[in-house]
Design an enzyme around this catalytic site. Sequence first.
Site, short mmCIF file in Angstrom:
data_model
loop_
_atom_site.label_atom_id
_atom_site.label_comp_id
_atom_site.label_asym_id
_atom_site.label_seq_id
_atom_site.Cartn_x
_atom_site.Cartn_y
_atom_site.Cartn_z
N HIS A 19 0.85 -1.22 0.00
CA HIS A 19 0.00 0.00 0.00
C HIS A 19 0.87 1.26 0.00
O HIS A 19 1.39 1.65 1.04
CB HIS A 19 -0.91 0.00 1.25
CG HIS A 19 -1.94 1.07 1.23
ND1 HIS A 19 -3.28 0.82 1.49
CD2 HIS A 19 -1.86 2.40 1.02
CE1 HIS A 19 -3.96 1.95 1.42
NE2 HIS A 19 -3.12 2.94 1.14
N HIS A 21 1.36 5.46 -1.69
CA HIS A 21 0.93 6.61 -2.51
C HIS A 21 2.20 7.26 -3.05
O HIS A 21 3.03 7.73 -2.28
CB HIS A 21 0.16 7.64 -1.66
CG HIS A 21 -1.09 7.07 -1.06
ND1 HIS A 21 -2.32 7.19 -1.67
CD2 HIS A 21 -1.30 6.37 0.08
CE1 HIS A 21 -3.24 6.59 -0.92
NE2 HIS A 21 -2.64 6.08 0.14
N LYS A 105 -9.29 -0.46 -6.00
CA LYS A 105 -9.34 0.23 -4.70
C LYS A 105 -10.71 0.89 -4.53
O LYS A 105 -11.15 1.65 -5.38
CB LYS A 105 -8.24 1.30 -4.61
CG LYS A 105 -8.23 2.08 -3.29
CD LYS A 105 -7.86 1.21 -2.11
CE LYS A 105 -8.06 1.92 -0.78
NZ LYS A 105 -6.98 2.83 -0.41
N HIS A 180 -4.84 -0.81 5.84
CA HIS A 180 -4.41 -0.04 7.02
C HIS A 180 -5.37 -0.16 8.22
O HIS A 180 -5.95 0.82 8.64
CB HIS A 180 -4.15 1.43 6.68
CG HIS A 180 -5.15 2.06 5.73
ND1 HIS A 180 -6.51 2.05 5.95
CD2 HIS A 180 -4.96 2.73 4.57
CE1 HIS A 180 -7.10 2.68 4.96
NE2 HIS A 180 -6.19 3.10 4.11
N ASP A 257 1.26 2.51 3.64
CA ASP A 257 0.39 3.67 3.40
C ASP A 257 1.20 4.97 3.44
O ASP A 257 0.71 6.00 3.89
CB ASP A 257 -0.77 3.74 4.40
CG ASP A 257 -1.88 4.69 3.94
OD1 ASP A 257 -1.91 5.04 2.74
OD2 ASP A 257 -2.70 5.09 4.78
O1 DOR Z 1 -4.05 9.38 5.65
C1 DOR Z 1 -4.35 9.04 4.51
N1 DOR Z 1 -3.76 9.60 3.44
N2 DOR Z 1 -5.28 8.11 4.36
C2 DOR Z 1 -5.75 7.81 3.14
O2 DOR Z 1 -6.59 6.96 3.05
C3 DOR Z 1 -5.29 8.53 1.93
C4 DOR Z 1 -3.95 9.06 2.13
C5 DOR Z 1 -3.54 10.07 1.10
O3 DOR Z 1 -3.76 9.84 -0.10
O4 DOR Z 1 -2.99 11.10 1.48
ZN ZN Z 2 -3.61 4.92 1.52
#
Ligand code: DOR
Ligand code: ZN
Length: 354
Positions: A19, A21, A105, A180, A257
């Site tokens: 996971h 970003h 997702k 998460h 995450d």
């Molecule tokens: O804290 C988070 N940030 N939770 C999420 O689900 C998305 C993520 C983000 O894209 O910044």
């Molecule tokens: Zn996430």
Amino acid sequence: MGNNMASSTISIQRPDDWHVHFRDGEMLTTVVPFTATRFARAIVMPNLDPPITTIRSAKAYRERILMALPKNSNFIPLMTCYLTDDADIDEIIEGYRTGVFSAVKFYPAGATTNSSYGVTELKNVFSAFERMQEVGMPLLVHGEVTDPEVDVFDREVVYIERVLKLIIDAFPELKIVMEHITTKDAVDFIRARSLEAPGRIGATITAHHLMINRTDIFRGGIRPHLYCLPIAKREGHRLALREAATSGQSPFFLGTDTAPHAKTIKESSCGCAGIFSAPTALEMYAQVFDEENALDKLEAFASINGPIFYGLDVNQSEIKLHRTARFCPETIETSNGEELHVFGGGKTLVWKVL
Ligand code: DOR
Ligand code: ZN
């Protein structure tokens, strides 16, 4: 894991991050190497604006990630498709069949960062679930309800009751990852359901949810860099997550995450959710497993349970981690001069990736 437990160096099969970003543009260029030097593969979240919903946009995004890799890197980004009310299910299945998409997702609309394109009503995506179930395509859920009446600390537990149970009952063969997880309730639920149907349901656990509880967010003042969604919960939940991760049991696997946002956006009157942990998360996981006397379970959590769930091979190469103090800078700078706060930065880390 071929290690002498007394030694301060351990070696494990190379882990994957289930996971992440990566964002786009300068941010992407800056953050990708932190993940790519530690992990062999990563499940890449599709919540760009606009989100990744087509084979074409996923392929183009994957190319941009590959361009950001350090020289000679073998890192493989595994792309996901963002589920919307009017998702083109033929496109999704075709993307899975051709290896472009590894999973879908599911963000409930309004649940978190860039989730405004998300699903407004469960029934809108039932036909998508039906087809995904048929082909074995995993569904990754952001497990929080968006009902404004529900307390932000209860949103995960209510999601299990109101949404997740419903999906599982309606689609018993669908592969689902609850992303998460932050509560003992989720740990208990995932454990129980995966016993009933092994390999069908799993959960990722972040390094930060193993390290912080909700009180830490307010220690000495408000700590915007510890704000993420789902938000960290009470200490008892953190302890339950540590127990689950360090159990080495198959439904629990590593997903950082890591979610970078510019420091200026985090430190504002309405700071956004997300913790940037790519430079430190693997080191933090090692610290947690070490503290729990469970270093022998790190490999299962970080390198084995994930690929088995996704039906992929375990990585062949190994990485070494060494217990040695290393100062981590508090921030790093993106190529266009924006600062990113690093989770655990500004302090000494206990473990180091060799
Ligand atoms: O804290 C988070 N940030 N939770 C999420 O689900 C998305 C993520 C983000 O894209 O910044
Ligand atoms: Zn996430």
